[in-house]
Structure formats: structure tokens, C-alpha cells
Scaffold this motif. Sequence first.
Motif, PDB file in Angstrom:
ATOM      1  N   SER A   6       0.826  -1.213   0.000  1.00  0.00           N
ATOM      2  CA  SER A   6       0.000   0.000   0.000  1.00  0.00           C
ATOM      3  C   SER A   6       0.849   1.247   0.000  1.00  0.00           C
ATOM      4  O   SER A   6       0.465   2.280  -0.504  1.00  0.00           O
ATOM      5  CB  SER A   6      -0.883   0.007   1.238  1.00  0.00           C
ATOM      6  N   LEU A 152      -3.608  -8.260  -3.801  1.00  0.00           N
ATOM      7  CA  LEU A 152      -4.391  -7.031  -3.923  1.00  0.00           C
ATOM      8  C   LEU A 152      -3.515  -5.908  -4.470  1.00  0.00           C
ATOM      9  O   LEU A 152      -2.286  -5.939  -4.321  1.00  0.00           O
ATOM     10  CB  LEU A 152      -4.933  -6.623  -2.548  1.00  0.00           C
ATOM     11  N   PRO A 156      -5.964  -2.712   2.052  1.00  0.00           N
ATOM     12  CA  PRO A 156      -7.158  -1.872   2.232  1.00  0.00           C
ATOM     13  C   PRO A 156      -6.875  -0.783   3.271  1.00  0.00           C
ATOM     14  O   PRO A 156      -6.315  -1.067   4.337  1.00  0.00           O
ATOM     15  CB  PRO A 156      -8.210  -2.850   2.770  1.00  0.00           C
ATOM     16  N   TYR A 185     -10.697  -6.428   3.318  1.00  0.00           N
ATOM     17  CA  TYR A 185      -9.932  -7.175   2.306  1.00  0.00           C
ATOM     18  C   TYR A 185     -10.848  -7.606   1.160  1.00  0.00           C
ATOM     19  O   TYR A 185     -10.502  -7.493  -0.020  1.00  0.00           O
ATOM     20  CB  TYR A 185      -9.275  -8.409   2.943  1.00  0.00           C
ATOM     21  N   GLN A 188     -11.741  -4.786  -1.128  1.00  0.00           N
ATOM     22  CA  GLN A 188     -10.607  -4.412  -1.978  1.00  0.00           C
ATOM     23  C   GLN A 188     -10.441  -5.415  -3.123  1.00  0.00           C
ATOM     24  O   GLN A 188     -10.173  -5.041  -4.272  1.00  0.00           O
ATOM     25  CB  GLN A 188      -9.323  -4.350  -1.140  1.00  0.00           C
ATOM     26  N   LYS A 191     -12.975  -4.808  -5.839  1.00  0.00           N
ATOM     27  CA  LYS A 191     -12.590  -3.618  -6.598  1.00  0.00           C
ATOM     28  C   LYS A 191     -11.458  -3.954  -7.583  1.00  0.00           C
ATOM     29  O   LYS A 191     -11.469  -3.526  -8.740  1.00  0.00           O
ATOM     30  CB  LYS A 191     -12.094  -2.569  -5.589  1.00  0.00           C
ATOM     31  N   ASP A 192     -10.495  -4.723  -7.105  1.00  0.00           N
ATOM     32  CA  ASP A 192      -9.340  -5.072  -7.944  1.00  0.00           C
ATOM     33  C   ASP A 192      -9.736  -5.981  -9.103  1.00  0.00           C
ATOM     34  O   ASP A 192      -9.282  -5.788 -10.237  1.00  0.00           O
ATOM     35  CB  ASP A 192      -8.262  -5.768  -7.100  1.00  0.00           C
TER      36      ASP A 192
END
Lengths: 359, 359
Positions: A6, A152, A156, A185, A188, A191-192
Motif C-alpha cells: 500500500s 491485492l 485496504p 480485504y 478491496q 474492486k481489484d
Amino acid sequence: MESSSSTTGAIPMTGGDGRNSYANNSSLQRIVVDRSKSIIDEAIANYLDIQICPSSNTFRIADLGCSVGPNTFIAMKNIIEAIDLKYSKSGSSPEFHVFFNDHASNDFNTLFVSLPPEKPYFAAGVPGSFHTRLFPKRTLHIVHSTNSLHWLSQVPKEVTDINSPAYNKGRVHYTNARYEVFEAYSAQYAKDIEAFLHARAEEIVCRGLMLLTVSAIPDEAPTELGMGPLIDILGFCLMDMANMGMLEEAKVDSFNVPVYKTTPREMKKLVERNECFNIERIIDILPQENNLKEVSAQTYSDHTRAIMEGVIKLHFGCSDHTIDHLFQHLYPKKLEDSLANLLKSMGKSIVLFLILRRK
Amino acid sequence: MESSSSTTGAIPMTGGDGRNSYANNSSLQRIVVDRSKSIIDEAIANYLDIQICPSSNTFRIADLGCSVGPNTFIAMKNIIEAIDLKYSKSGSSPEFHVFFNDHASNDFNTLFVSLPPEKPYFAAGVPGSFHTRLFPKRTLHIVHSTNSLHWLSQVPKEVTDINSPAYNKGRVHYTNARYEVFEAYSAQYAKDIEAFLHARAEEIVCRGLMLLTVSAIPDEAPTELGMGPLIDILGFCLMDMANMGMLEEAKVDSFNVPVYKTTPREMKKLVERNECFNIERIIDILPQENNLKEVSAQTYSDHTRAIMEGVIKLHFGCSDHTIDHLFQHLYPKKLEDSLANLLKSMGKSIVLFLILRRK
């Protein structure tokens, strides 16, 4: 296999070809590549429509999250042999252009010098996150990705936010953590995958194929299955190191591993929601139990090191000595203590093979 | 800019972004890139037929011998702006796919992390010698190459053969050497350009363009013009180091720099012999005299180091200390002593800009 962080964008697998490199510590991924061969053969035999690429044109294949080899070379070889077989019935084959993709920080130098000398394709490397567009519109005929989609694009945000109910103090993953952490998680991941499918839908030609192996757990399984315990134990080691003064405790609290294991049902739902691909088949390659019996604690540690060393070094700013201590002493010892349970959990994880076709 | 060696295949420019890197020592090449801009604009305005790529398709550009930037990024930007201008009259532009090529040993890792973030194209790296096929048939619309074609694919065999009349004892280049040495270099150059044109003729679409800047000397000029003296002086330094016992003399005898400067007439003949390209224009960009006045001996040394360090280290197996001694003391000192003559010779060298069109 790509990884992410991140704080910094992307952290690659350990490069080069040394003892701790990903190239020499990817035997577990290799099992999946080998098992995939027969499924790839079948997918191409049954679902590839060679009309999408006349033999006078270029057939374009992308391997997304390729890391540094050798697994990516084996996968590309398998795919091309299966395609060639299909074209052989029509008399002539197209030329192949293969695109090896991973984050810009991947060790492409090692990848490039280790390309098979007699490869039956033209090779190119494509740097960038597969959660974004990487290729021009309608140019790819087959997209392949093995063992990468569980990474990811970022941790997140909520899990490192001290004011969030999903704040994940003292742990480095959602395994055995509060439910809110798992939810963050999961959101996320959704979304990914949405971003991934959206980008590929633009890049893949009509009726082109996407062949994905995705690390997962069975429907209805407890969320801590799969490689979660492996990460959880790494978290305990990091906490131990904080208690010993080798790492800062606050840094452990803010460290989270951006890995998520989906379920067949969740994956199916995400693909359907995107609406651009038909799901031709979803195959459970494993339960892996039988393959894992002979894997030692040190092998697991080496494997985790090849994947995590870069992320950990960057996050904690720690020395090679500290990393050695973690992966040669603390971690394998803790893994050894719970190896039976660990193998049981790992053995219940599954690998999904998805055959998707662009509408 | 790529480089080569007879013994090992390809040796790249010094990678990374350190003091001695190519990225920070390519200002002389930058002069050529900047001067090329107006010629690129003109070439694309006058000779690019946008019918070769409908705006719904992908426009593919390759930069051959790209090294690590930033010059390659500037060149691609210039080219795409000129193409966009041309398409703008027709209402819509295609998507661009740019292929950065150099030897597999080039530092692609540095290239990839330094890609401009807002680039108006999809990027890929292509490892391999441009004297061989690198791309599928009829897929490229524009091929660009700056300052790379003077690198031979290998040192001509005869010049390291003790039994050949072209054996080049005590020197590292054909400059001021026996005529047979020059002939061997010239024959190798012809062979290399033939291989280059043959490969590109397959890869470039009908009526696609090739934009090449080629380091050269004027017709009828003595062969020792251009950067020859720069290399010759490097040879004297290596001999001095052999005399001081820092290097083996036999190794100096077997060391030759695979660089050749063509003439406009020779280049024209080689393109015509290939028969696949129309020569739309050949432009002499320079004499360079005015640009070179302010270049110091140390700058020349740094520049040569960025290009030659890898080859020298590999050939002589020498230490960083020895390399430092060569490029921080011996070489700049000797260059200083003959800087006036050197600049005169360099100033008479030319850069050819060739606009070729695939028949």
C-alpha cells in the motif's frame, strides 16, 4: 507472481537467481503450472476459435504477473503447443508474440536473459500493474495469469487506520482477525478484480480467451483457510521481533499482507457482474493435500521469503541480518511447531482454473 | 545505443542512474536527438501515409538500440506528437504501442521504472539484437533508431586472428591501423546492415517508415575521422597499462572496439542492395564542430566510460579500481593533450538522418 504494497506501489518477488530468489523458490507454483497443462490443452482444444486470428496474422498472448521464470516460460510453451496443434489441422500457424507482464519493479533483466533460446515466439516485457490498461484495444488473443490474482493492488486503507473498526492491530492479515478486517480485504478484492476484468475486456479480441488460475478456498470454508495461517505465523514472528526490540511495534501494527483468497462463488459473481466474459468453465484443480505432505517448514519459509522479503525490508527498513534471522530461525521454527495444522489448512485450499471467453 | 562484443554477444551501456551511468552520460547523443526533432516532424508530415494504420487500429513504433533513456523517451514523444498532428486532421488518432529494444543485457529494469508516467502510449521492452528478427511480420508502422547502427554485431574475426593480414596488434580499432583491418571492419558492417535491413523488411508494414540516425564520416574522408581517434587514444592508454603491468598485453592485442563509421555513399549502396526500401531522403544533420567546442576531456572520458566500461571489464577481467584509474586519470589526461586535434576530427564527423520507406 506479482505482489503489492500500500505504501509504495509494487514490490516484486526477489530477483536474480540466487539462493533466496523467486526463480529458485517457486516450486509450489510449479505444481500448479504442471497441473494446468492438461487443462490448458483442453481449454484451447475446446474453446479457442482459430478464426479470431488468421494464420497470416500475429497471435498475441500475454502472461500477467509473470515474475521472472521459469514457470512463465513453461506456461507459454504449453499454450503455444496447444494452439499450434489446433492450427496444424488448417495447414499453417500464425507467428506468436508473447508479452510478459509484471510490475515495473519486477526483475525483467533476469527474465530477459533467461528467455529460452529456441523459443517459438517473439518476446516482449510489459511493465505495469494488471489492474490497469497495459495493451491497446482488441489486440490480445489469449490472456494467461497463474497464481497472481490473490495479490491485492494495495492493503485496504481501513486496516491501517487507527480510527477504523477494521484497524488490524498486532496482526498482519485477516486470518483470525476481526470480521471487519476480512470485509475490508474482501471489498478491496472485488474492486481489484473489477479493474482487472474491465482492462482485459478492452484489450482482448472478441471471442478471445482468458485462462486464469486463482488461489482460493472452498465455498463456505472458514476464511482462515489456505495460506492465511502461513501469513498469520509470519505476523507472530514479527510481533516476537518487536517484543525483542528488533522491530518497532507500531511498524508491525501498520504492516499488512495484501493477499486475499476468494471462493468459487465469489469469483463467479465478480465475473458475471463485469458482463464482458462468458464463463466457459471453472475447474477446481485441487485440494492440494497430497502434494504438500513432503514440504518442509524450511521450504515454506524459503518460499515465503522469496515473495515477502522485498515488502518486509521496505516496510521495516531492516537489515539483511534481521531478514536472515526471521527466515532462517524464527519463522521455520514456528512453522515446524504447527506444521501438521498448517498442512491441514493449506491442504484444504484450492486452485481455481477459470476459462473465460470475451463476448 | 547498443554495443556488442565478439566474445560474449552483447554488452550494454552502464545501467542504473549513477554518476557513471549511460543515463547520466548521454548528453552528446542528446544533441542528435534534439536536432532530429525537426527532421522527424518533416519526415512524418511528408512521408507518413496514415492509411497504413486506420485510427481504429494500433499504431506500432519500435525504437531499436534504445539503451535506458531519457533520449529514447524524448524521441518517442517527438514521433508520436508528429503522428498525432497528422491524424488530427482526420478527426481521430489510433492507440500507440511503443517497443523499446536493446540487447537482453541492457538495463531494462532502469528503463521500465523511468518510463514517463503520463506517456501517451502502451510500452513494451523487447530484448535482443536488432541484427536479428525481433517482431512478427508486417506489424510495425515506424522503426526508429538513433546512434546505434555504428555498433557492429561482433568484432570482425580476422582482426583477432594472429595468422590474418588483418591482425590488429597493439591497436583497438581500425583508426590509423593497417588497411586490411579497415577492410575487415567494413565487410562486417556491410553484413550487419544487410541483416538489419532484411529483418526490418519483414517486420515493417507496406509503406511503413524507418527513421535512422547514423553516425558517419563524409564521402572521401580519411577513415580515421570521427570518433576513431577517441578510441585510438583509449587503445594507447590500454597499452600503457599493459606496459605498467596493470593489464596483459595479449589481452590488449585481442581487444578491438566493434564500432564502424560509414559514409553517405556506402550507406546508400547498402540500402539499395537490399531492394526493400525506398530512400526518401538522406540528410546530413551536421558537421558537429560548433557543438563540440565546449566539451571537456573529462566529459569525453565519462561518455566513453558509460559506453565501454562493461566491455572492458569483461574482456580484461579488471577491477573497479583499474577502471577508475583509466577513466579518471590516464584517459582524460591523454585526451587533454590532443584535445584540439581530437575536436577537429570529431567536428568533421557527420550524422546521417535516413528516411526510408518500405516498398
